[in-house]
Design a protein around this motif. Structure first.
Motif, PDB file in Angstrom:
ATOM      1  N   GLU A  13       0.828  -1.205   0.000  1.00 18.06           N
ATOM      2  CA  GLU A  13       0.000   0.000   0.000  1.00 18.06           C
ATOM      3  C   GLU A  13       0.866   1.259   0.000  1.00 18.06           C
ATOM      4  O   GLU A  13       0.591   2.220  -0.734  1.00 18.06           O
ATOM      5  CB  GLU A  13      -0.916  -0.002   1.230  1.00 18.06           C
ATOM      6  N   ALA A  16       2.473   1.709  -3.418  1.00 17.60           N
ATOM      7  CA  ALA A  16       1.490   2.175  -4.387  1.00 17.60           C
ATOM      8  C   ALA A  16       1.188   3.661  -4.185  1.00 17.60           C
ATOM      9  O   ALA A  16       1.063   4.421  -5.156  1.00 17.60           O
ATOM     10  CB  ALA A  16       0.213   1.348  -4.280  1.00 17.60           C
ATOM     11  N   ASP A  17       1.090   4.087  -2.938  1.00 21.04           N
ATOM     12  CA  ASP A  17       0.874   5.508  -2.662  1.00 21.04           C
ATOM     13  C   ASP A  17       2.061   6.343  -3.154  1.00 21.04           C
ATOM     14  O   ASP A  17       1.864   7.437  -3.710  1.00 21.04           O
ATOM     15  CB  ASP A  17       0.684   5.729  -1.159  1.00 21.04           C
ATOM     16  N   ALA A  20       1.920   6.754  -6.833  1.00 19.79           N
ATOM     17  CA  ALA A  20       0.849   7.655  -7.265  1.00 19.79           C
ATOM     18  C   ALA A  20       1.330   9.096  -7.356  1.00 19.79           C
ATOM     19  O   ALA A  20       0.825   9.873  -8.177  1.00 19.79           O
ATOM     20  CB  ALA A  20      -0.340   7.551  -6.313  1.00 19.79           C
ATOM     21  N   ALA A  53      -2.443  -3.374  -5.529  1.00 25.62           N
ATOM     22  CA  ALA A  53      -2.731  -2.115  -4.836  1.00 25.62           C
ATOM     23  C   ALA A  53      -2.921  -0.969  -5.827  1.00 25.62           C
ATOM     24  O   ALA A  53      -3.767  -0.088  -5.617  1.00 25.62           O
ATOM     25  CB  ALA A  53      -1.599  -1.792  -3.855  1.00 25.62           C
ATOM     26  N   LEU A  54      -2.166  -0.978  -6.906  1.00 23.66           N
ATOM     27  CA  LEU A  54      -2.349   0.033  -7.946  1.00 23.66           C
ATOM     28  C   LEU A  54      -3.686  -0.153  -8.652  1.00 23.66           C
ATOM     29  O   LEU A  54      -4.372   0.827  -8.980  1.00 23.66           O
ATOM     30  CB  LEU A  54      -1.206  -0.046  -8.958  1.00 23.66           C
ATOM     31  N   ARG A  55      -4.067  -1.398  -8.902  1.00 24.47           N
ATOM     32  CA  ARG A  55      -5.341  -1.672  -9.566  1.00 24.47           C
ATOM     33  C   ARG A  55      -6.499  -1.108  -8.771  1.00 24.47           C
ATOM     34  O   ARG A  55      -7.420  -0.491  -9.328  1.00 24.47           O
ATOM     35  CB  ARG A  55      -5.512  -3.175  -9.767  1.00 24.47           C
ATOM     36  N   VAL A  56      -6.470  -1.308  -7.452  1.00 27.58           N
ATOM     37  CA  VAL A  56      -7.528  -0.781  -6.589  1.00 27.58           C
ATOM     38  C   VAL A  56      -7.596   0.741  -6.685  1.00 27.58           C
ATOM     39  O   VAL A  56      -8.679   1.344  -6.560  1.00 27.58           O
ATOM     40  CB  VAL A  56      -7.291  -1.236  -5.134  1.00 27.58           C
ATOM     41  N   ARG A  57      -6.465   1.375  -6.925  1.00 23.74           N
ATOM     42  CA  ARG A  57      -6.405   2.829  -7.049  1.00 23.74           C
ATOM     43  C   ARG A  57      -6.735   3.305  -8.463  1.00 23.74           C
ATOM     44  O   ARG A  57      -6.641   4.501  -8.754  1.00 23.74           O
ATOM     45  CB  ARG A  57      -5.008   3.322  -6.646  1.00 23.74           C
ATOM     46  N   GLY A  58      -7.071   2.382  -9.351  1.00 22.64           N
ATOM     47  CA  GLY A  58      -7.396   2.756 -10.718  1.00 22.64           C
ATOM     48  C   GLY A  58      -6.192   3.049 -11.583  1.00 22.64           C
ATOM     49  O   GLY A  58      -6.319   3.663 -12.655  1.00 22.64           O
ATOM     50  N   ARG A  59      -5.025   2.582 -11.156  1.00 21.28           N
ATOM     51  CA  ARG A  59      -3.781   2.841 -11.899  1.00 21.28           C
ATOM     52  C   ARG A  59      -3.369   1.569 -12.636  1.00 21.28           C
ATOM     53  O   ARG A  59      -3.125   0.532 -12.003  1.00 21.28           O
ATOM     54  CB  ARG A  59      -2.680   3.265 -10.924  1.00 21.28           C
ATOM     55  N   SER A  61      -1.114  -1.233 -14.429  1.00 23.94           N
ATOM     56  CA  SER A  61       0.264  -1.668 -14.247  1.00 23.94           C
ATOM     57  C   SER A  61       0.472  -2.979 -14.982  1.00 23.94           C
ATOM     58  O   SER A  61      -0.482  -3.658 -15.361  1.00 23.94           O
ATOM     59  CB  SER A  61       0.614  -1.826 -12.758  1.00 23.94           C
TER      60      SER A  61
END
Length: 210
Positions: A13, A16-17, A20, A53-59, A61
């Motif tokens: 997490e 991923a932050d 971002a 974690a990136l997928r959950v954030r809409g990013r 990868s």
């Protein structure tokens, strides 16, 4: 070195932050991240967690394993199946990685990445289709000895094992590779070179600095 205890999920997490808010060093449209570590350190597991974690954030990868870009056996094993020198400097097809992975992610590139090229088990081309990584996407490349090749990473993560843990967690049939990792530590010092350091001697209780 001072490290902080953490869980794998929390580490993913935080990474991923961090991604971002990270800008591409070359001004391009894609971030490129290394998850460097010996096979026994399982850097690919962390790459997969960060990808989720990136997928959950809409990013978007793409997780790519360096083992999919090894040279054919006729070249890789030219000096025998247990030659540590060849493992260190001659197993990875760096030209293919530049051509099929990093080149398409250069500024003005197409974003069309080949996720793997060669299957070392069958010693044949994988014939995998290209993957379109959209602008703003993140390449998550994992594998051993990555930080000695001058690949254009925007963030580097090294998963560290002590020499004793590396020997303990490496299958005995692969102990012949250990001198290559000793040389890597001596020549590249990935623990000091990487932007993020993760110590995983006990895989249940990682610690990190980053």
């Amino acid at each position: 070195m001072r490290l902080e205890a953490i869980t794998w999920d929390r580490l993913a997490e935080l990474l991923a932050d961090r991604l971002a808010g990270l800008e591409q060093a070359d001004g391009g449209a894609w971030l490129r991240v290394a998850f460097d570590g010996a096979p026994a350190a399982c850097p690919g597991d962390l790459a997969e967690r960060v990808g989720e974690a990136l997928r959950v954030r809409g990013r978007p990868s793409l997780v790519v394993g360096a083992e999919g870009f090894l040279r054919p056996a006729s070249l890789r094993l030219e000096h025998g199946r247990r030659d540590a020198e060849s493992y260190y400097g001659g197993w990875l097809d760096t030209g293919a990685l530049w051509r099929e992975v990093f080149g398409p992610l250069d500024p003005g590139g197409s974003g069309r990445v080949l996720p793997d090229l060669w299957d070392p088990a069958t010693d044949r081309a994988t014939r995998s289709p290209y993957v379109q990584l959209p602008p703003g996407g993140v390449l998550l490349l994992h594998g051993p000895l990555l930080l000695r090749h001058w690949f254009p990473f925007d963030l580097t993560v090294h998963v560290l094992l002590s020499p004793a843990a590396l020997r303990r967690r490496t299958p005995e049939t692969d102990h012949w590779t250990l001198p290559a990792f000793e040389r890597y530590e001596s020549e590249t010092d990935p623990a000091a070179t990487a932007d993020v350091l993760v110590r995983a001697d006990d895989p249940r209780h990682p610690a990190w600095r980053g």
